[in-house]
Design a protein around this motif. Sequence first.
Motif, PDB file in Angstrom:
ATOM      1  N   LEU A 104       0.846  -1.178   0.000  1.00 62.42           N
ATOM      2  CA  LEU A 104       0.000   0.000   0.000  1.00 62.42           C
ATOM      3  C   LEU A 104       0.889   1.237   0.000  1.00 62.42           C
ATOM      4  N   LYS A 105       0.773   2.044  -1.065  1.00 62.02           N
ATOM      5  CA  LYS A 105       1.537   3.286  -1.172  1.00 62.02           C
ATOM      6  C   LYS A 105       0.570   4.451  -1.178  1.00 62.02           C
ATOM      7  N   PHE A 106       1.055   5.607  -0.720  1.00 61.76           N
ATOM      8  CA  PHE A 106       0.183   6.754  -0.513  1.00 61.76           C
ATOM      9  C   PHE A 106       0.806   8.018  -1.085  1.00 61.76           C
ATOM     10  N   GLY A 107       0.003   8.774  -1.845  1.00 67.20           N
ATOM     11  CA  GLY A 107       0.347  10.135  -2.237  1.00 67.20           C
ATOM     12  C   GLY A 107       1.201  10.290  -3.469  1.00 67.20           C
ATOM     13  N   ASN A 108       1.237  11.539  -3.926  1.00 67.90           N
ATOM     14  CA  ASN A 108       2.090  12.026  -5.007  1.00 67.90           C
ATOM     15  C   ASN A 108       2.726  13.309  -4.501  1.00 67.90           C
ATOM     16  N   PHE A 109       3.900  13.205  -3.922  1.00 68.11           N
ATOM     17  CA  PHE A 109       4.545  14.355  -3.298  1.00 68.11           C
ATOM     18  C   PHE A 109       5.768  14.774  -4.108  1.00 68.11           C
ATOM     19  N   VAL A 110       5.824  16.050  -4.455  1.00 73.70           N
ATOM     20  CA  VAL A 110       6.974  16.576  -5.185  1.00 73.70           C
ATOM     21  C   VAL A 110       8.107  16.859  -4.202  1.00 73.70           C
ATOM     22  N   ASP A 111       7.753  17.383  -3.030  1.00 74.87           N
ATOM     23  CA  ASP A 111       8.739  17.741  -2.013  1.00 74.87           C
ATOM     24  C   ASP A 111       8.842  16.661  -0.945  1.00 74.87           C
ATOM     25  N   ARG A 112      10.048  16.417  -0.505  1.00 72.44           N
ATOM     26  CA  ARG A 112      10.296  15.447   0.563  1.00 72.44           C
ATOM     27  C   ARG A 112       9.665  15.923   1.884  1.00 72.44           C
ATOM     28  N   GLU A 113       9.708  17.239   2.108  1.00 67.07           N
ATOM     29  CA  GLU A 113       9.160  17.805   3.347  1.00 67.07           C
ATOM     30  C   GLU A 113       7.651  17.578   3.444  1.00 67.07           C
ATOM     31  N   GLU A 114       6.950  17.745   2.327  1.00 73.01           N
ATOM     32  CA  GLU A 114       5.498  17.526   2.319  1.00 73.01           C
ATOM     33  C   GLU A 114       5.182  16.057   2.616  1.00 73.01           C
ATOM     34  N   ALA A 115       5.931  15.150   2.021  1.00 75.20           N
ATOM     35  CA  ALA A 115       5.723  13.718   2.261  1.00 75.20           C
ATOM     36  C   ALA A 115       6.002  13.384   3.721  1.00 75.20           C
ATOM     37  N   ASP A 116       7.034  13.972   4.292  1.00 77.10           N
ATOM     38  CA  ASP A 116       7.373  13.719   5.692  1.00 77.10           C
ATOM     39  C   ASP A 116       6.291  14.255   6.632  1.00 77.10           C
ATOM     40  N   LYS A 117       5.695  15.378   6.266  1.00 70.67           N
ATOM     41  CA  LYS A 117       4.602  15.951   7.065  1.00 70.67           C
ATOM     42  C   LYS A 117       3.419  14.975   7.118  1.00 70.67           C
ATOM     43  N   PHE A 118       3.042  14.400   5.965  1.00 70.90           N
ATOM     44  CA  PHE A 118       1.950  13.423   5.928  1.00 70.90           C
ATOM     45  C   PHE A 118       2.329  12.157   6.692  1.00 70.90           C
ATOM     46  N   ARG A 119       3.583  11.746   6.582  1.00 71.30           N
ATOM     47  CA  ARG A 119       4.049  10.549   7.295  1.00 71.30           C
ATOM     48  C   ARG A 119       3.865  10.734   8.797  1.00 71.30           C
ATOM     49  N   LYS A 120       4.236  11.886   9.317  1.00 73.10           N
ATOM     50  CA  LYS A 120       4.089  12.167  10.753  1.00 73.10           C
ATOM     51  C   LYS A 120       2.625  12.208  11.164  1.00 73.10           C
ATOM     52  N   GLN A 121       1.764  12.775  10.320  1.00 67.27           N
ATOM     53  CA  GLN A 121       0.332  12.826  10.631  1.00 67.27           C
ATOM     54  C   GLN A 121      -0.270  11.419  10.709  1.00 67.27           C
ATOM     55  N   ILE A 122       0.078  10.574   9.759  1.00 71.79           N
ATOM     56  CA  ILE A 122      -0.474   9.208   9.733  1.00 71.79           C
ATOM     57  C   ILE A 122       0.034   8.408  10.927  1.00 71.79           C
ATOM     58  N   LEU A 123       1.315   8.570  11.269  1.00 77.45           N
ATOM     59  CA  LEU A 123       1.850   7.873  12.446  1.00 77.45           C
ATOM     60  C   LEU A 123       1.180   8.358  13.725  1.00 77.45           C
TER      61      LEU A 123
END
Length: 150
Positions: A104-123
């Motif tokens: 299961l993969k999630f999202g289409n993020f151009v920036d690493r920071e944006e992806a990390d923000k979502f990762r922290k929210q999901i955790l």
Amino acid sequence: MKNTALIILLFLMIHSASAQQIPPDSSLLGSVTVTKDSRITVFGEKLALFNEYLVKSSRAVKGYRLMLLTTSDRNEAMQVRSSILQLYPEQKVYMAFQTPYIKLKFGNFVDREEADKFRKQILAQKIVTGNIYLLPETIEVKPDKKEESK
């Protein structure tokens, strides 16, 4: 005898070569009329619209996705997928089956920071019990509204 045949052959070749020339005052010289098929214009217009659509549609660029889950339990994968889609309906969830696992993969993020923000929210929401990994991948990006108006 051979010389006579050779001379006659040479004479015929010279005579046939001179017969190919068109005199400048010939009635064969003139204008050419080209008739354009109307379907060519219609095809050109459709091709232009198609190219315009391609420019405005999604394109592939290098970016990031989050690897949420790798499991062999289909029910767990579907539960995590539905929870993620309810919380983040604007993002895409990609589900792939690679024997014997469901990934299961999630999202289409151009920036690493944006992806990390979502990762922290999901955790923080504890939707996924294990780790969430950041994967560099080719992602889909839709053009901005500013680009569409150009």
